[in-house]
Scaffold this motif. Structure first.
Motif, mmCIF file in Angstrom:
data_model
loop_
_atom_site.group_PDB
_atom_site.id
_atom_site.type_symbol
_atom_site.label_atom_id
_atom_site.label_comp_id
_atom_site.label_asym_id
_atom_site.label_seq_id
_atom_site.Cartn_x
_atom_site.Cartn_y
_atom_site.Cartn_z
ATOM 1 N N ILE A 111 14.643 21.223 9.699
ATOM 2 C CA ILE A 111 15.290 21.768 8.501
ATOM 3 C C ILE A 111 14.933 20.918 7.280
ATOM 4 C CG2 ILE A 111 17.508 22.176 7.366
ATOM 5 C CD1 ILE A 111 18.634 22.776 10.215
ATOM 6 N N SER A 112 15.051 19.596 7.437
ATOM 7 C CA SER A 112 14.772 18.675 6.322
ATOM 8 C C SER A 112 13.345 18.818 5.832
ATOM 9 C CB SER A 112 15.047 17.227 6.757
ATOM 10 O OG SER A 112 16.397 17.066 7.139
ATOM 11 N N GLU A 113 12.397 18.923 6.750
ATOM 12 C CA GLU A 113 10.998 19.076 6.379
ATOM 13 C C GLU A 113 10.759 20.389 5.644
ATOM 14 O OE1 GLU A 113 7.976 17.035 7.191
ATOM 15 O OE2 GLU A 113 9.697 15.690 6.968
ATOM 16 N N LYS A 114 11.433 21.430 6.079
ATOM 17 C CA LYS A 114 11.210 22.765 5.524
ATOM 18 C C LYS A 114 11.780 22.913 4.110
ATOM 19 C CE LYS A 114 9.930 27.138 6.354
ATOM 20 N NZ LYS A 114 8.575 27.562 6.726
ATOM 21 N N VAL A 115 12.900 22.253 3.834
ATOM 22 C CA VAL A 115 13.605 22.494 2.558
ATOM 23 C C VAL A 115 13.355 21.402 1.525
ATOM 24 C CG1 VAL A 115 15.416 23.736 3.797
ATOM 25 C CG2 VAL A 115 15.766 21.318 3.231
ATOM 26 N N MET A 116 12.510 20.430 1.841
ATOM 27 C CA MET A 116 12.341 19.248 0.984
ATOM 28 C C MET A 116 12.006 19.590 -0.461
ATOM 29 S SD MET A 116 12.602 15.959 1.017
ATOM 30 C CE MET A 116 12.535 15.524 2.749
ATOM 31 N N ASP A 117 11.213 20.632 -0.680
ATOM 32 C CA ASP A 117 10.821 20.977 -2.054
ATOM 33 C C ASP A 117 12.000 21.473 -2.891
ATOM 34 O OD1 ASP A 117 8.229 20.299 -1.504
ATOM 35 O OD2 ASP A 117 7.563 22.355 -1.110
ATOM 36 N N THR A 118 13.024 22.015 -2.237
ATOM 37 C CA THR A 118 14.188 22.550 -2.953
ATOM 38 C C THR A 118 15.383 21.616 -2.878
ATOM 39 O OG1 THR A 118 13.465 24.793 -2.424
ATOM 40 C CG2 THR A 118 15.754 24.538 -3.120
ATOM 41 N N PHE A 119 15.555 20.981 -1.733
ATOM 42 C CA PHE A 119 16.737 20.146 -1.491
ATOM 43 C C PHE A 119 16.333 18.924 -0.695
ATOM 44 C CE2 PHE A 119 20.321 19.110 1.410
ATOM 45 C CZ PHE A 119 21.278 18.763 0.464
ATOM 46 N N ASN A 120 16.566 17.743 -1.276
ATOM 47 C CA ASN A 120 16.245 16.498 -0.583
ATOM 48 C C ASN A 120 17.491 16.001 0.145
ATOM 49 O OD1 ASN A 120 15.525 13.992 0.336
ATOM 50 N ND2 ASN A 120 14.514 13.354 -1.560
ATOM 51 N N VAL A 139 25.570 26.968 13.505
ATOM 52 C CA VAL A 139 25.513 26.830 12.046
ATOM 53 C C VAL A 139 24.501 27.821 11.479
ATOM 54 C CG1 VAL A 139 24.923 25.307 10.117
ATOM 55 C CG2 VAL A 139 26.232 24.421 12.049
ATOM 56 N N LYS A 140 24.950 28.623 10.509
ATOM 57 C CA LYS A 140 24.098 29.620 9.884
ATOM 58 C C LYS A 140 23.772 29.297 8.423
ATOM 59 C CE LYS A 140 23.358 32.417 13.274
ATOM 60 N NZ LYS A 140 21.977 32.663 13.746
ATOM 61 N N ALA A 141 24.546 28.423 7.823
ATOM 62 C CA ALA A 141 24.263 28.062 6.424
ATOM 63 C C ALA A 141 24.953 26.756 6.070
ATOM 64 C CB ALA A 141 24.714 29.170 5.479
ATOM 65 N N PHE A 142 24.290 25.987 5.219
ATOM 66 C CA PHE A 142 24.853 24.770 4.629
ATOM 67 C C PHE A 142 24.752 24.933 3.118
ATOM 68 C CE2 PHE A 142 24.300 20.591 2.697
ATOM 69 C CZ PHE A 142 25.344 19.864 3.247
ATOM 70 N N ILE A 143 25.885 24.843 2.420
ATOM 71 C CA ILE A 143 25.908 25.012 0.960
ATOM 72 C C ILE A 143 26.383 23.714 0.320
ATOM 73 C CG2 ILE A 143 26.840 26.304 -0.981
ATOM 74 C CD1 ILE A 143 27.218 27.984 2.270
ATOM 75 N N TYR A 144 25.561 23.163 -0.537
ATOM 76 C CA TYR A 144 25.834 21.887 -1.223
ATOM 77 C C TYR A 144 26.075 22.176 -2.705
ATOM 78 C CZ TYR A 144 24.821 17.169 -3.091
ATOM 79 O OH TYR A 144 24.868 15.967 -3.739
ATOM 80 N N GLU A 145 27.215 21.721 -3.214
ATOM 81 C CA GLU A 145 27.552 21.970 -4.615
ATOM 82 C C GLU A 145 26.981 20.855 -5.495
ATOM 83 O OE1 GLU A 145 31.431 23.251 -5.572
ATOM 84 O OE2 GLU A 145 31.593 24.624 -3.864
ATOM 85 N N ASN A 146 25.912 21.173 -6.231
ATOM 86 C CA ASN A 146 25.292 20.196 -7.122
ATOM 87 C C ASN A 146 26.248 19.796 -8.245
ATOM 88 O OD1 ASN A 146 23.238 22.293 -6.070
ATOM 89 N ND2 ASN A 146 22.014 20.469 -6.403
ATOM 90 N N ILE A 184 14.381 29.328 8.310
ATOM 91 C CA ILE A 184 14.927 28.268 7.458
ATOM 92 C C ILE A 184 14.504 28.534 6.020
ATOM 93 C CG2 ILE A 184 14.936 25.794 6.994
ATOM 94 C CD1 ILE A 184 14.206 25.368 9.964
ATOM 95 N N ASN A 185 15.482 28.668 5.153
ATOM 96 C CA ASN A 185 15.206 29.009 3.756
ATOM 97 C C ASN A 185 16.181 28.264 2.868
ATOM 98 O OD1 ASN A 185 14.219 30.372 1.479
ATOM 99 N ND2 ASN A 185 15.810 31.936 1.666
ATOM 100 N N ALA A 186 15.693 27.716 1.758
ATOM 101 C CA ALA A 186 16.563 27.000 0.817
ATOM 102 C C ALA A 186 16.346 27.532 -0.593
ATOM 103 C CB ALA A 186 16.280 25.507 0.859
ATOM 104 N N TYR A 187 17.428 27.641 -1.342
ATOM 105 C CA TYR A 187 17.344 28.113 -2.723
ATOM 106 C C TYR A 187 18.561 27.639 -3.508
ATOM 107 C CZ TYR A 187 20.498 31.721 -0.871
ATOM 108 O OH TYR A 187 21.545 32.372 -0.268
ATOM 109 N N THR A 188 18.418 27.622 -4.802
ATOM 110 C CA THR A 188 19.537 27.247 -5.671
ATOM 111 C C THR A 188 20.098 28.497 -6.336
ATOM 112 O OG1 THR A 188 18.036 26.837 -7.532
ATOM 113 C CG2 THR A 188 18.613 24.952 -6.150
ATOM 114 N N ALA A 189 21.368 28.443 -6.677
ATOM 115 C CA ALA A 189 22.027 29.580 -7.313
ATOM 116 C C ALA A 189 23.191 29.077 -8.159
ATOM 117 C CB ALA A 189 22.509 30.572 -6.262
ATOM 118 N N LYS A 190 23.825 29.998 -8.867
ATOM 119 C CA LYS A 190 24.947 29.652 -9.737
ATOM 120 C C LYS A 190 26.167 30.500 -9.390
ATOM 121 C CE LYS A 190 22.078 28.542 -13.800
ATOM 122 N NZ LYS A 190 22.536 27.174 -14.080
#
Length: 418
Positions: A81-90, A112-119, A133-139
């Motif tokens: 997961i960490s390797e896959k999402v590094m460009d979006t989430f470190n 576990v189906k999703a992890f959401i981190y509040e920036n 495995i997919n990572a993205y930012t949103a509002k």
């Protein structure tokens, strides 16, 4: 005989209506007994009712791997997961105090189906594990509410804002807008202000800070100082403000090297030194403030000194051009290095009491062509004015805003300070 028919008809009507009323009552009871299905709870783009929801906050010492491991994700999967999402989430840069949400399946596997981190309060990052495995930012959904305010200063700007129930964030923005034009260390009792500003709300209810200040007027020594937001700085991206005549509120130098303090000693050729116990020139302006208060560079420039001496303590010296140089003494900590370029408002150090100092303050010194002078007696340059080609549009733009400001009544000045 006719009377008998009438009586029978009346009886029939009563029975018929009675039955209808009973049916209506029965139908009402059936309707009232039907439970309304509440609308699904949706957040972060997921229907939360479909998952087990785990909410928590990053604690000191937590790591992404440890959090996922505690929720049943293997170390091998965490690595992938960490390797896959590094460009979006470190994952290595999660910060203590930030909330997070984990969504799991409702079956016994609790996968576990999703992890959401509040920036921050509005922006968040999603690591979706449903299919791939997919990572993205949103509002979060944000609404803007336009507001008006008015107040009178009886002690300080922050005190006046607090009296009106206005946020400290709004106080900071006002100070930022006027920091080139008004010396807030000389603020007067009886000075007044009026504002048109916008606040952000998450889901239309949760306050999320100040969006911007559209227009303001601050009376200082009975002179009105207007400010209208118009355009952004091409380098910093920050909003630019101009007065009612299209003059920029920004200047080459800030009025002071820090925010909300007091002048404890001014530039003078004769002052009794509190440490050395003798009369001598004091070629600087002392700003008393709590230890750790950020100190700004008052203009763009290059750091030519960042050092320590027994008299100056920790100090920084900045050359702005061939004509102007400034120096900042007695810092608790320096935040820049020699040769570093700084912009106006950059934090170059923090208030302290190092060197010959009796208490926490910054001594601000100013040179013109190598001669130490009092900066408050200099005719300092302004920043770049609004281009002539833009002025007709600007005057049309502020016409309505000025009318709205004029329609807001000033708060009455208390008799005790008149």
């Amino acid at each position: 005989m006719r009377n008998i028919y009438i009586v029978v008809a009346l009886i029939f009507s009563v029975v018929l209506y009675s039955c209808q009323d009973d049916k209506k009552s029965e139908n009402k009871n059936k309707i009232s007994n039907v439970k309304k299905t509440p609308p699904p709870v949706k957040e972060y783009g997921y229907v939360l009712d479909n998952y087990q929801v785990v909410r928590d906050t990053i604690k000191s010492g937590d790591s992404f791997g440890a959090i996922m491991d505690a929720n049943g994700v293997s170390r091998g999967d965490v690595f992938r997961i960490s390797e896959k999402v590094m460009d979006t989430f470190n994952p290595a840069k999660i910060i203590a105090g930030k909330p997070y949400t984990i969504l799991k399946t409702k079956d016994t596997s609790a996968t576990v189906k999703a992890f959401i981190y509040e920036n921050d309060r509005i922006n968040y990052t999603v690591i979706d594990l449903n299919d791939t495995i997919n990572a993205y930012t949103a509002k979060k959904p944000v609404t803007i509410k336009r507001k008006f305010a008015s107040g009178v200063i009886t002690s300080s700007l922050s005190g006046a804002m607090d009296n009106e129930g206005l946020s400290i964030a709004l106080t900071d923005k006002i100070a930022d807008i006027y920091r080139w034009k008004i010396d807030f260390f000389k603020i007067q009792k009886g000075d007044q202000f009026k504002l048109i500003y916008n606040e952000k709300y998450i889901n239309d209810t949760v306050y999320a800070g100040i969006e911007n200040i559209e227009a303001a007027v601050l009376t200082h020594y009975k002179n009105p100082y207007f400010a209208f937001e118009y355009g952004n700085d091409s380098i910093s991206g920050y909003a630019k403000y101009y007065d009612e005549e299209a003059n920029s509120l920004q200047s080459f130098f800030l009025k002071a090297p820090l925010k909300f303090s007091r002048i404890s000693s001014r530039y003078t050729k004769r002052r009794f030194h509190p440490v050395q116990k003798r009369w001598k020139a004091h070629k600087g302006t002392d700003y008393a403030a709590p230890t750790g208060t950020p100190i700004w560079s008052t203009a763009d420039g290059v750091v030519i000194k960042s050092s320590y001496t027994s008299g100056n303590g920790n100090y920084v010296k900045v050359r702005h051009n061939d004509k102007y140089t400034t120096q900042y003494l007695h810092m608790s900590k320096r935040n820049v290095k020699v040769g570093q370029r700084v912009k106006q408002g950059d934090v170059i150090g923090f208030v302290g009491s190092t060197g010959l100092a009796t208490g926490p303050h910054v001594c601000y010194r100013f040179w013109v062509y190598g001669e130490q002078v009092d900066p408050y007696k200099q005719d300092l340059p302004s920043s770049e004015p609004l281009k002539e080609i833009l002025k007709p549009d600007y005057f049309v733009f502020i016409e309505k805003l000025k009318s709205e400001l004029d329609s807001i009544p000033f708060k009455k000045i208390p008799n005790k300070i008149l």
